[in-house]
Motif scaffolding. Structure first.
Motif, mmCIF file in Angstrom:
data_model
loop_
_atom_site.group_PDB
_atom_site.id
_atom_site.type_symbol
_atom_site.label_atom_id
_atom_site.label_comp_id
_atom_site.label_asym_id
_atom_site.label_seq_id
_atom_site.Cartn_x
_atom_site.Cartn_y
_atom_site.Cartn_z
ATOM 1 N N ASP A 494 0.875 -1.170 0.000
ATOM 2 C CA ASP A 494 0.000 0.000 0.000
ATOM 3 C C ASP A 494 0.910 1.217 0.000
ATOM 4 O O ASP A 494 1.712 1.406 0.921
ATOM 5 N N VAL A 495 0.832 2.057 -1.054
ATOM 6 C CA VAL A 495 1.771 3.170 -1.204
ATOM 7 C C VAL A 495 1.001 4.486 -1.349
ATOM 8 O O VAL A 495 0.820 5.002 -2.464
ATOM 9 N N PRO A 496 0.509 5.069 -0.253
ATOM 10 C CA PRO A 496 -0.121 6.394 -0.332
ATOM 11 C C PRO A 496 0.932 7.473 -0.530
ATOM 12 O O PRO A 496 2.115 7.270 -0.209
ATOM 13 N N VAL A 497 0.511 8.616 -1.066
ATOM 14 C CA VAL A 497 1.442 9.722 -1.300
ATOM 15 C C VAL A 497 0.868 11.000 -0.707
ATOM 16 O O VAL A 497 -0.344 11.193 -0.660
ATOM 17 N N VAL A 498 1.753 11.892 -0.267
ATOM 18 C CA VAL A 498 1.329 13.178 0.268
ATOM 19 C C VAL A 498 2.416 14.203 -0.036
ATOM 20 O O VAL A 498 3.611 13.895 0.004
ATOM 21 N N ALA A 499 2.000 15.415 -0.427
ATOM 22 C CA ALA A 499 2.936 16.508 -0.674
ATOM 23 C C ALA A 499 2.460 17.726 0.094
ATOM 24 O O ALA A 499 1.251 17.940 0.247
ATOM 25 N N ARG A 500 3.408 18.513 0.570
ATOM 26 C CA ARG A 500 3.056 19.694 1.359
ATOM 27 C C ARG A 500 4.007 20.832 0.989
ATOM 28 O O ARG A 500 5.212 20.642 0.903
ATOM 29 N N PHE A 501 3.425 22.038 0.773
ATOM 30 C CA PHE A 501 4.272 23.217 0.626
ATOM 31 C C PHE A 501 4.931 23.510 1.969
ATOM 32 O O PHE A 501 4.312 23.377 3.025
ATOM 33 N N SER A 502 6.191 23.906 1.910
ATOM 34 C CA SER A 502 6.926 24.070 3.165
ATOM 35 C C SER A 502 7.893 25.245 3.082
ATOM 36 O O SER A 502 8.612 25.414 2.097
ATOM 37 N N SER A 503 7.891 26.052 4.150
ATOM 38 C CA SER A 503 8.908 27.087 4.311
ATOM 39 C C SER A 503 9.855 26.723 5.447
ATOM 40 O O SER A 503 10.879 27.367 5.648
ATOM 41 N N ASN A 504 9.508 25.694 6.226
ATOM 42 C CA ASN A 504 10.336 25.204 7.328
ATOM 43 C C ASN A 504 10.342 23.673 7.270
ATOM 44 O O ASN A 504 9.565 23.010 7.946
ATOM 45 N N PRO A 505 11.227 23.085 6.438
ATOM 46 C CA PRO A 505 11.184 21.636 6.205
ATOM 47 C C PRO A 505 11.314 20.798 7.472
ATOM 48 O O PRO A 505 10.605 19.798 7.621
ATOM 49 N N ALA A 506 12.213 21.175 8.388
ATOM 50 C CA ALA A 506 12.406 20.373 9.603
ATOM 51 C C ALA A 506 11.119 20.313 10.427
ATOM 52 O O ALA A 506 10.693 19.239 10.875
ATOM 53 N N GLU A 507 10.486 21.471 10.617
ATOM 54 C CA GLU A 507 9.262 21.517 11.421
ATOM 55 C C GLU A 507 8.114 20.803 10.725
ATOM 56 O O GLU A 507 7.348 20.058 11.347
ATOM 57 N N ASP A 508 7.994 20.999 9.397
ATOM 58 C CA ASP A 508 6.897 20.381 8.666
ATOM 59 C C ASP A 508 7.061 18.869 8.572
ATOM 60 O O ASP A 508 6.076 18.127 8.624
ATOM 61 N N LEU A 509 8.307 18.407 8.436
ATOM 62 C CA LEU A 509 8.525 16.968 8.413
ATOM 63 C C LEU A 509 8.173 16.360 9.767
ATOM 64 O O LEU A 509 7.588 15.268 9.839
ATOM 65 N N ALA A 510 8.503 17.059 10.839
ATOM 66 C CA ALA A 510 8.128 16.569 12.175
ATOM 67 C C ALA A 510 6.607 16.457 12.301
ATOM 68 O O ALA A 510 6.094 15.501 12.892
ATOM 69 N N ASP A 511 5.869 17.416 11.705
ATOM 70 C CA ASP A 511 4.401 17.347 11.722
ATOM 71 C C ASP A 511 3.905 16.117 10.955
ATOM 72 O O ASP A 511 2.969 15.432 11.389
ATOM 73 N N ILE A 512 4.509 15.863 9.808
ATOM 74 C CA ILE A 512 4.101 14.717 8.999
ATOM 75 C C ILE A 512 4.377 13.411 9.742
ATOM 76 O O ILE A 512 3.573 12.477 9.736
ATOM 77 N N VAL A 513 5.535 13.352 10.417
ATOM 78 C CA VAL A 513 5.883 12.151 11.182
ATOM 79 C C VAL A 513 4.889 11.944 12.326
ATOM 80 O O VAL A 513 4.424 10.826 12.572
ATOM 81 N N ARG A 514 4.529 13.033 13.003
ATOM 82 C CA ARG A 514 3.549 12.917 14.083
ATOM 83 C C ARG A 514 2.193 12.469 13.560
ATOM 84 O O ARG A 514 1.479 11.708 14.203
ATOM 85 N N ALA A 515 1.826 12.961 12.371
ATOM 86 C CA ALA A 515 0.526 12.604 11.801
ATOM 87 C C ALA A 515 0.483 11.133 11.389
ATOM 88 O O ALA A 515 -0.503 10.431 11.634
ATOM 89 N N GLY A 516 1.555 10.647 10.765
ATOM 90 C CA GLY A 516 1.557 9.276 10.272
ATOM 91 C C GLY A 516 1.983 8.243 11.287
ATOM 92 O O GLY A 516 1.661 7.069 11.146
ATOM 93 N N GLU A 517 2.753 8.659 12.320
ATOM 94 C CA GLU A 517 3.272 7.756 13.344
ATOM 95 C C GLU A 517 3.896 6.503 12.728
ATOM 96 O O GLU A 517 3.509 5.368 13.029
#
Length: 662
Positions: A494-517
């Motif tokens: 199962d290969v879902p995909v997600v893209a996000r505009f980002s001005s702060n990659p470190a913070e936004d990646l941390a958000d994505i990690v928290r969301a997906g766990e």
């Protein structure tokens, strides 16, 4: 034109460019779309404030025909860009709600606008009431797709339900509104009876979609063959655009419809790179020069000094009908489809943006004498007010905390996929690196079922040129790349995909990690990190070997030794090669039971390195620089894993030093 007139034109153009850029930048600083500043720049040059003092000096009578010609070229390019930016994929999966919202947001203001037109007709000596009523209703019903897309992008809503529905509804709205306006223009220019132009639309559209569109697909092939957008390819597109405009002009439907249709038939599938390059080229000329000229030509027709006490009532009613009609229609369409009240309000607010698209429609009505200059001026004010209010009103109805919650929910739903082992791959922009990190992640989850291998990409925010360049192209390109990578992974995952505009990659990646766990995060070295709870982050430090001869688990200490050994074992099993455990004696003793277990499961495991075993080997080790939870993989046989990595990978013995310097 005389030489004096040419000089006057060039001076006027320089003033237009400077004033438009300055006021556009000022509008952006106060949180408004730059187009607001551009429109105001045109009004300032017109007669509203300084009478004819400025306009007559800058643009005397013998210069204005040339100015109008440039404005029409800018209008044509803008409409082509609007048509080209519309994408069928925006509506996919949302057809029912998008059509419902669009119909509601058109029918309500159209009906109320037509009723208001009956009252205004008597106050403005309108003799031909039908085209006047239809035109005013159509002008009330329009939504500025580029402005809406820019707001959705800037607020990070592009992957949420509200953002997706707004884009889909605005796309459908644009198609319906421009089709309706084409009919209105045909009615307004006909001398009684059924206008033959309406009948001419059908064969024109059939030819464009049935025969011209397949021919244009060859342009994407030609661009790929050349490796860039060549002057010949661009010349074909511009010639086709102008011919399409000419055909609709002689049909009496105005050139802008030909431009919009030609943009709509341009190839999308397989032509994303071509699309991006064409729009980038055209925006430079259109945004910097031609559209500001159009704003000035429109501004010369706006005279706010004629709005007195009696016309203030007319202006108030125009604003009331435009805002309430659009809002109520869109809100009702959303609520009928069980969209939440707050989300429906946000959607209705976004659909109320009008911007440059409204000015385009009003200019057509003024050129065809369907509306007079006073109504034109009041409708321009309406366009400014509805565009300026969109951002602040959206922030009140749909505050950032609610938007962030919906963004997190959307990403959580996208990333988690099926139950089971969860791996997140942070995909870089460069294609070779993207493929390498995907192959690595696929190898690590190959023997786990069920498993989800989610792909995520952080897209840098695009620059903000006027209304155009909303960021949809960048996001579409990112999603296209991720979808292609997902197909490559395949193999029952199962290969879902997600893209996000980002001005702060470190913070936004941390958000994505928290969301997906996720249980595992895989990325290339140098990307911003994130630490999932009880999980492992793996960085790909150098290029992977096509087929590694061995996998070396370098264990320089007890910290995260289990993660290093487990990762190395999974890779050795995936590539069906020997696992070499290169460990300090205390660590080797502590992991003896794990090694015996690996052997019982059929994996070939050997202690210590042999001569030449580092050639083409894959090294797995704890990264001492990045912290205990990060594992770095390197190909020791490429000559690229060397002194630079020695301090990070650790050197438990002499053989290990040779591995990292091979």
């Amino acid at each position: 034109m005389t030489s004096h007139a040419v000089g006057q034109l060039l001076l006027g153009l320089a003033v237009i460019i400077v004033l438009a850029r300055a006021l556009g930048a000022l509008a952006r600083k106060i949180g408004q779309p730059p187009v607001i500043g551009e429109i105001i720049a045109g009004i300032l040059i017109g007669p509203s404030i300084f009478g004819t003092l400025v306009s007559d000096r800058l643009f005397p009578a013998d210069v204005r025909p040339a100015l109008a010609g440039l404005a029409n070229v800018g209008l044509v390019l803008f409409m082509f860009i609007v048509g080209y930016e519309l994408d069928q994929s925006l509506v996919r999966g949302r057809q029912r709600i998008a059509v419902s919202v669009s119909i509601g947001s058109i029918v309500a203001p159209l009906g109320l606008g037509a009723v208001l037109a009956l009252w205004l007709a008597g106050r403005h000596d309108v003799t031909d009431i039908l085209p006047f009523a239809l035109f005013l209703g159509a002008a009330m019903a329009v939504t500025a797709f580029p402005v809406l897309a820019r707001i959705v992008t800037d607020r990070g809503l592009i992957r949420t339900e509200v953002g997706g529905l707004a884009l889909a509804s605005a796309a459908v709205d644009d198609v319906i509104a421009w089709s309706l306006l084409a009919v209105v223009v045909a009615v307004g220019t006909a001398d009684g009876g059924l206008p033959w132009q309406v009948l001419g639309i059908i064969p024109f559209l059939v030819v464009m979609f049935r025969w011209v569109r397949p021919l244009l697909r060859r342009l994407a092939v030609a661009r790929d063959r050349a490796g860039r957008l060549t002057p010949d390819v661009l010349a074909v597109i511009l010639a086709g655009l102008l011919i399409s405009c000419y055909l609709t002009e002689i049909m009496g439907l105005h050139a802008i419809f030909g431009a919009f249709v030609f943009g709509a038939v341009m190839p999308r599938a397989g032509g994303e790179v071509l699309r991006h390059e064409i729009l980038e080229r055209l925006e430079q000329v259109s945004v910097l020069l031609l559209l500001p000229v159009f704003f000035v030509v429109a501004g010369l027709q706006v005279d706010l000094s004629t709005i007195d006490g009696s016309t203030l009532l007319e202006l108030a009613l125009i604003l009331l009908v435009a805002i309430s009609g659009k809002f109520i229609g869109a809100y009702a369409g959303a609520r009928l489809n069980r969209v939440g009240a707050r989300q429906a309000g946000a959607l209705a607010t976004l659909m109320n943006t009008r911007g440059l698209t409204e000015i385009v429609i009003l200019s057509v009505g003024l050129q065809l004498a369907i509306i007079d200059q006073q109504i034109f001026s009041m409708m321009v004010v309406m366009a400014l007010v509805t565009t300026m209010m969109a951002g602040p009103l959206l922030g009140w109805i749909y505050p950032k905390r609610v938007a962030d919650r919906d963004v997190a929910a959307a990403e959580r739903a996208a990333l988690r996929g099926t139950a089971g082992y969860q791996a997140l791959v942070v995909v870089p922009d460069a294609e070779p690196d993207a493929t390498a990190v995907l192959d690595l992640a696929t190898a690590l989850v190959r023997h786990r079922r069920p498993a989800t291998l989610a792909l995520a990409r952080l897209v840098p925010y695009p620059p903000a040129p006027l209304e155009i360049g909303s960021g949809l192209l960048e996001m579409n390109q990112a999603m296209t790349d991720l979808t292609a990578l997902a197909a490559r992974a395949g193999n029952g995952l199962d290969v879902p995909v997600v893209a996000r505009f980002s001005s702060n990659p470190a913070e936004d990646l941390a958000d994505i990690v928290r969301a997906g766990e996720p249980d595992l995060v895989v990325m290339t070295d140098g990307q911003p990190g994130g630490t999932p709870p009880a999980g492992t982050v793996i960085s790909l430090a150098t290029a992977l070997p096509a087929s590694p001869g061995t996998v070396i688990a370098r264990l320089t200490g007890a910290t995260r030794a289990d993660a290093v050994l487990r990762t190395a074992a999974e890779l050795a099993a995936a590539y069906q090669v020997t696992l070499v455990v290169d460990a300090e004696p205390p660590v080797a003793r502590s992991l003896a039971a794990t090694v015996r277990e690996l052997r019982r499961h059929g994996l070939t495991v050997r202690d210590g390195l042999g001569d030449g075993e580092s050639d083409g080997a894959m090294v797995v080790a704890a990264d001492s620089r990045a912290g205990a939870n990060v594992v770095v993989l390197a190909d020791a046989g490429t000559g690229a894993a060397p002194a630079k990595w020695a301090s990070r990978l650790g050197t438990p013995n002499q053989e290990a030093t040779q591995v990292t310097s091979a």
